[in-house]
Design a protein around this motif. Structure first.
Motif, PDB file in Angstrom:
ATOM      1  N   VAL A 164       1.871 -10.331   3.384  1.00  0.00           N
ATOM      2  CA  VAL A 164       2.339 -11.485   2.605  1.00  0.00           C
ATOM      3  C   VAL A 164       3.263 -12.347   3.446  1.00  0.00           C
ATOM      4  O   VAL A 164       3.225 -13.591   3.387  1.00  0.00           O
ATOM      5  CB  VAL A 164       3.034 -11.005   1.317  1.00  0.00           C
ATOM      6  N   ALA A 165       4.133 -11.687   4.262  1.00  0.00           N
ATOM      7  CA  ALA A 165       5.031 -12.454   5.133  1.00  0.00           C
ATOM      8  C   ALA A 165       4.265 -13.278   6.156  1.00  0.00           C
ATOM      9  O   ALA A 165       4.747 -14.318   6.610  1.00  0.00           O
ATOM     10  CB  ALA A 165       6.000 -11.505   5.841  1.00  0.00           C
ATOM     11  N   GLN A 166       3.043 -12.813   6.521  1.00  0.00           N
ATOM     12  CA  GLN A 166       2.218 -13.566   7.465  1.00  0.00           C
ATOM     13  C   GLN A 166       1.359 -14.614   6.777  1.00  0.00           C
ATOM     14  O   GLN A 166       0.569 -15.292   7.431  1.00  0.00           O
ATOM     15  CB  GLN A 166       1.315 -12.594   8.229  1.00  0.00           C
ATOM     16  N   GLY A 167       1.508 -14.762   5.441  1.00  0.00           N
ATOM     17  CA  GLY A 167       0.782 -15.796   4.717  1.00  0.00           C
ATOM     18  C   GLY A 167      -0.476 -15.324   4.031  1.00  0.00           C
ATOM     19  O   GLY A 167      -1.211 -16.135   3.460  1.00  0.00           O
ATOM     20  N   GLN A 168      -0.770 -14.001   4.047  1.00  0.00           N
ATOM     21  CA  GLN A 168      -1.958 -13.480   3.384  1.00  0.00           C
ATOM     22  C   GLN A 168      -1.582 -13.101   1.951  1.00  0.00           C
ATOM     23  O   GLN A 168      -1.319 -11.947   1.629  1.00  0.00           O
ATOM     24  CB  GLN A 168      -2.507 -12.270   4.138  1.00  0.00           C
ATOM     25  N   PHE A 169      -1.569 -14.111   1.072  1.00  0.00           N
ATOM     26  CA  PHE A 169      -1.084 -13.911  -0.288  1.00  0.00           C
ATOM     27  C   PHE A 169      -2.128 -13.268  -1.200  1.00  0.00           C
ATOM     28  O   PHE A 169      -1.829 -13.015  -2.368  1.00  0.00           O
ATOM     29  CB  PHE A 169      -0.652 -15.258  -0.883  1.00  0.00           C
ATOM     30  N   HIS A 170      -3.327 -13.003  -0.708  1.00  0.00           N
ATOM     31  CA  HIS A 170      -4.342 -12.371  -1.534  1.00  0.00           C
ATOM     32  C   HIS A 170      -4.321 -10.844  -1.400  1.00  0.00           C
ATOM     33  O   HIS A 170      -5.148 -10.163  -1.996  1.00  0.00           O
ATOM     34  CB  HIS A 170      -5.730 -12.907  -1.174  1.00  0.00           C
ATOM     35  N   THR A 171      -3.406 -10.307  -0.609  1.00  0.00           N
ATOM     36  CA  THR A 171      -3.278  -8.860  -0.462  1.00  0.00           C
ATOM     37  C   THR A 171      -2.790  -8.249  -1.772  1.00  0.00           C
ATOM     38  O   THR A 171      -1.828  -8.728  -2.373  1.00  0.00           O
ATOM     39  CB  THR A 171      -2.300  -8.526   0.675  1.00  0.00           C
ATOM     40  N   LYS A 172      -3.452  -7.155  -2.197  1.00  0.00           N
ATOM     41  CA  LYS A 172      -3.112  -6.504  -3.455  1.00  0.00           C
ATOM     42  C   LYS A 172      -2.778  -5.043  -3.205  1.00  0.00           C
ATOM     43  O   LYS A 172      -3.480  -4.358  -2.459  1.00  0.00           O
ATOM     44  CB  LYS A 172      -4.276  -6.617  -4.442  1.00  0.00           C
ATOM     45  N   VAL A 173      -1.698  -4.559  -3.827  1.00  0.00           N
ATOM     46  CA  VAL A 173      -1.284  -3.164  -3.697  1.00  0.00           C
ATOM     47  C   VAL A 173      -2.003  -2.351  -4.762  1.00  0.00           C
ATOM     48  O   VAL A 173      -1.919  -2.673  -5.951  1.00  0.00           O
ATOM     49  CB  VAL A 173       0.246  -3.029  -3.850  1.00  0.00           C
ATOM     50  N   PRO A 174      -2.710  -1.260  -4.386  1.00  0.00           N
ATOM     51  CA  PRO A 174      -3.378  -0.435  -5.403  1.00  0.00           C
ATOM     52  C   PRO A 174      -2.366   0.314  -6.257  1.00  0.00           C
ATOM     53  O   PRO A 174      -1.345   0.800  -5.765  1.00  0.00           O
ATOM     54  CB  PRO A 174      -4.236   0.519  -4.567  1.00  0.00           C
ATOM     55  N   ILE A 175      -2.637   0.430  -7.549  1.00  0.00           N
ATOM     56  CA  ILE A 175      -1.762   1.141  -8.486  1.00  0.00           C
ATOM     57  C   ILE A 175      -2.345   2.537  -8.662  1.00  0.00           C
ATOM     58  O   ILE A 175      -3.377   2.726  -9.331  1.00  0.00           O
ATOM     59  CB  ILE A 175      -1.682   0.386  -9.826  1.00  0.00           C
ATOM     60  N   LEU A 176      -1.693   3.546  -8.036  1.00  0.00           N
ATOM     61  CA  LEU A 176      -2.206   4.913  -8.035  1.00  0.00           C
ATOM     62  C   LEU A 176      -1.585   5.774  -9.117  1.00  0.00           C
ATOM     63  O   LEU A 176      -2.200   6.745  -9.558  1.00  0.00           O
ATOM     64  CB  LEU A 176      -1.962   5.555  -6.650  1.00  0.00           C
ATOM     65  N   THR A 177      -0.372   5.472  -9.514  1.00  0.00           N
ATOM     66  CA  THR A 177       0.331   6.279 -10.509  1.00  0.00           C
ATOM     67  C   THR A 177       0.923   5.349 -11.561  1.00  0.00           C
ATOM     68  O   THR A 177       0.926   4.128 -11.422  1.00  0.00           O
ATOM     69  CB  THR A 177       1.450   7.102  -9.849  1.00  0.00           C
ATOM     70  N   GLN A 178       1.424   5.986 -12.640  1.00  0.00           N
ATOM     71  CA  GLN A 178       2.053   5.228 -13.711  1.00  0.00           C
ATOM     72  C   GLN A 178       3.562   5.471 -13.766  1.00  0.00           C
ATOM     73  O   GLN A 178       4.204   5.160 -14.756  1.00  0.00           O
ATOM     74  CB  GLN A 178       1.416   5.622 -15.056  1.00  0.00           C
ATOM     75  N   ASP A 179       4.112   6.057 -12.701  1.00  0.00           N
ATOM     76  CA  ASP A 179       5.549   6.315 -12.669  1.00  0.00           C
ATOM     77  C   ASP A 179       6.281   5.087 -12.143  1.00  0.00           C
ATOM     78  O   ASP A 179       5.742   3.971 -12.155  1.00  0.00           O
ATOM     79  CB  ASP A 179       5.843   7.547 -11.816  1.00  0.00           C
ATOM     80  N   GLU A 180       7.534   5.319 -11.673  1.00  0.00           N
ATOM     81  CA  GLU A 180       8.322   4.194 -11.188  1.00  0.00           C
ATOM     82  C   GLU A 180       7.665   3.505 -10.001  1.00  0.00           C
ATOM     83  O   GLU A 180       7.740   2.273  -9.856  1.00  0.00           O
ATOM     84  CB  GLU A 180       9.729   4.667 -10.802  1.00  0.00           C
ATOM     85  N   ILE A 181       7.000   4.277  -9.130  1.00  0.00           N
ATOM     86  CA  ILE A 181       6.332   3.669  -7.977  1.00  0.00           C
ATOM     87  C   ILE A 181       5.156   2.812  -8.442  1.00  0.00           C
ATOM     88  O   ILE A 181       4.894   1.729  -7.910  1.00  0.00           O
ATOM     89  CB  ILE A 181       5.878   4.753  -6.993  1.00  0.00           C
ATOM     90  N   GLY A 182       4.427   3.287  -9.462  1.00  0.00           N
ATOM     91  CA  GLY A 182       3.358   2.468 -10.021  1.00  0.00           C
ATOM     92  C   GLY A 182       3.880   1.186 -10.634  1.00  0.00           C
ATOM     93  O   GLY A 182       3.285   0.115 -10.483  1.00  0.00           O
ATOM     94  N   GLN A 183       5.010   1.295 -11.361  1.00  0.00           N
ATOM     95  CA  GLN A 183       5.623   0.095 -11.913  1.00  0.00           C
ATOM     96  C   GLN A 183       6.072  -0.852 -10.806  1.00  0.00           C
ATOM     97  O   GLN A 183       5.985  -2.083 -10.939  1.00  0.00           O
ATOM     98  CB  GLN A 183       6.817   0.487 -12.792  1.00  0.00           C
TER      99      GLN A 183
END
Length: 598
Positions: free
Chosen positions: A212-231
């Motif tokens: 994202v810092a390099q301007g690639q705003f279409h990068t998406k983080v996969p949601i693997l869990t429903q805990d605090e890290i998932g949130q």
């Protein structure tokens, strides 16, 4: 990145350190408990053996069998047994060869009165072996008194080196150490696995953040869990979408502002508080380059780009007074108006913005308007004064004879014609400048056309004693133009040439036909036009020789009208002259006219 500088390393090291501390405390407590329990068991065991030995000694009358039993007991359980009677050693058995206690020392340090009083004594102490030069040995000593009435200070003493007890506890310590080591290894593996599993989504977020810092705003983080890290991953993706939207809007606004600034006719300069240039458009860059060139300086580029010296006082005044200021500069013969206003960050001035406008044409038009009014007033004042003066003379009866009245009437008539010509030429010029000029294009026989125009000036030329001739007549050439308008141009040029040529001079009308255009020229051998006046001869009311022009009745509008006529034909008119040698007016007309009227 070093392991201990990463989240995995820190989390792994923290868990490992915590478990190690807990295991260490637990192991220390277990070792203390094990050692204490081993000593207590040893003391209890010795106490039991001492009771057995006492019972055997007191119940058997045969000392030999008693001593044999005690010897076997000493050998079997590896303990040392000493029988004391009347404060002296009566018998001893060395089942443990690690050292023999010195009975005298024991009795000195241990209070023999205890045996005399029938008390049981259990102690741990360092006692030197009897008869040997060596370091004291830590012993476990248990003593029980004998109950024979005829004996005093008598008893059975069982002792055993503490090292024998420690050998029994060593196996327990080894088991504890092994268990702690296994627990530490398992904790290390578990902590590393747990920290890696926890930080794996964080590493993906870190990679996504770098993209994202390099301007690639279409990068998406996969949601693997429903805990605090998932949130956190959900929040990161939402932030990425909002950031992408905001950046897109900012880029659109920036492009829009850039296009607006680039399309503006005025130059725009944005400055910070220190007077450094932050933003300019191409028009402002041209003005700044002219200012730096005029001041003999090289433009400063990069982050330290500053204003020219001529604009610095204006900027300082705007920042200090916190109000807009206007300044007009002359740059390379052009007039520039600079309007500078302060820029605010909340309530404080953070810089200034300057708008630079080229007002050269406006100033020229103002000057032309003022000159036009002055020239028209000047041109009309003389004939009006003459009309008024001669009319008053006729009204007052100053002219008594018919000849005088006829002469005065002729003057009034001539001045009225002059005023009429002036007004008509002004109207024609105004219509031409407004774009209202009609062209009636026709095919014209140039031979007859030019001969007719030159013959028209024969009588007028004789008055000035000059000759007007046509060069190379009779070639049968045809051209397409508006004959009336071009005749007006040639008439004006020939008339001016006659009026500015000395007696005996020659005026030649020349025509040359080329593939794409027709060239006309009026060449005279007159007095010429000064070099400094040449750029202005086609302006309204401009007269190089004002005295002679007025004398011959010129209005100063003929050449301006001629230029507009040639421009309407999509042609070009120029002039060349030298003082004392003559003047040549050239004008060219394109061979084919695109339309028949305008």
């Amino acid at each position: 990145m070093m392991l201990w500088q990463s989240v995995v390393g820190k989390l792994w090291f923290t868990i490992l350190l915590l478990v190690t501390a807990v295991l260490t405390i637990l192991m220390v407590l277990l070792l203390r408990f094990t050692e204490g329990n081993a000593i207590e068991e040893a003391e209890s065991r010795l106490n039991s053996y001492a009771n057995m030995a006492k019972t055997m000694y007191e119940t058997h009358t045969d000392e030999t069998s008693t001593y044999d039993y005690l010897q076997s007991l000493s050998n079997e359980f590896q303990i040392n047994i000493t029988i004391i009677k009347n404060g002296a050693k009566a018998w001893s058995a060395q089942g443990n060869r690690s050292g023999e206690i010195n009975v005298a020392t024991l009795l000195e340090e241990w209070s023999v009165e205890g045996l005399e009083k029938g008390e049981r004594i259990v102690t741990e102490a360092n006692y030197p072996a009897s008869g040997q030069e060596q370091d004291p040995i830590e012993m476990i000593v248990v003593g029980v008194p004998l109950s024979e009435d005829y004996l005093t200070s008598s008893g059975i003493i069982l002792y055993q080196p503490l090292s024998a007890v420690e050998e029994a506890a060593a196996e327990t310590r080894r088991i504890i150490y092994l268990s702690a080591g296994i627990a530490l290894v398992l904790t290390t593996v578990f902590a590393f696995f747990l920290s890696s599993r926890i930080t794996a989504p964080l590493r993906k977020m870190r990679q996504a953040a770098l993209e994202v810092a390099q301007g690639q705003f279409h990068t998406k983080v996969p949601i693997l869990t429903q805990d605090e890290i998932g949130q956190l991953a959900i929040a990161f993706n939402r932030m990425r979408r909002e950031l992408n939207r905001n950046i897109s809007e900012l880029n659109q606004e920036k492009e829009q502002l850039s296009h607006i600034l680039a399309s503006m006719a005025d130059g725009v300069i944005t400055l910070d508080r220190q007077g450094r240039i932050l933003l300019t458009n191409p028009q402002a860059e041209e003005v700044l380059a002219l200012l730096f060139y005029e001041e003999g300086q090289k433009p400063i580029t990069g982050e330290r780009k500053t204003l020219p010296v001529s604009l610095t006082p204006l900027f300082e005044q705007v920042v200090s007074a916190e109000k807009e200021e206007l300044q007009e500069l002359s740059v390379q013969g052009r007039s520039m108006a600079v309007l500078m206003a302060p820029l605010y960050a909340e309530e404080h001035v953070r810089g200034a913005v300057a708008v630079v406008r080229d007002v050269t044409e406006e100033r020229r038009h103002d000057k032309l308007r003022k000159d036009f009014i002055a020239n028209v007033s000047h041109e009309l004042r003389t004939p009006i004064s003459m009309l008024q003066g001669y009319s008053e003379a006729m009204v007052d009866g100053v002219t008594s004879s018919d000849e005088e009245r006829k002469e005065v009437a002729q003057i009034i008539y001539d001045e009225s014609l002059r005023m009429g010509r002036l007004v008509n030429e002004l109207l024609d010029l105004a219509r031409m400048e407004a774009g209202y000029i009609d062209l009636n294009l026709e095919e014209v026989d140039l031979d007859s056309y030019l001969e007719r125009i030159t013959r028209k000036f024969a009588s007028f030329a004789r008055e000035y004693d000059v000759t007007v001739e046509l060069a190379k007549p009779g070639r049968g050439q045809i051209a397409v133009f508006d004959p009336d308008r071009i005749e007006q141009v040639l008439t004006n040029l020939i008339h001016n040439a006659i009026r500015h040529t000395n007696p005996g001079g020659l005026i030649t009308v020349v025509h040359e036909q080329e593939e794409e255009r027709d060239t006309f020229a009026v060449v005279d051998t007159g007095r010429g036009i000064p070099e400094e006046d040449l750029p202005y001869v086609f302006e309204r009311f401009y007269k190089a020789d004002k005295a002679r022009t007025r004398q011959h009745g010129g209005t100063g509008l003929g050449l301006a009208i001629a230029k507009h006529i040639i421009d309407a034909h999509q042609g070009k008119i120029t002039v060349h002259s030298r003082l004392g040698e003559g003047t040549t007016f050239h004008f060219t007309l394109p061979k084919q006219q695109g339309d028949k009227g305008k």
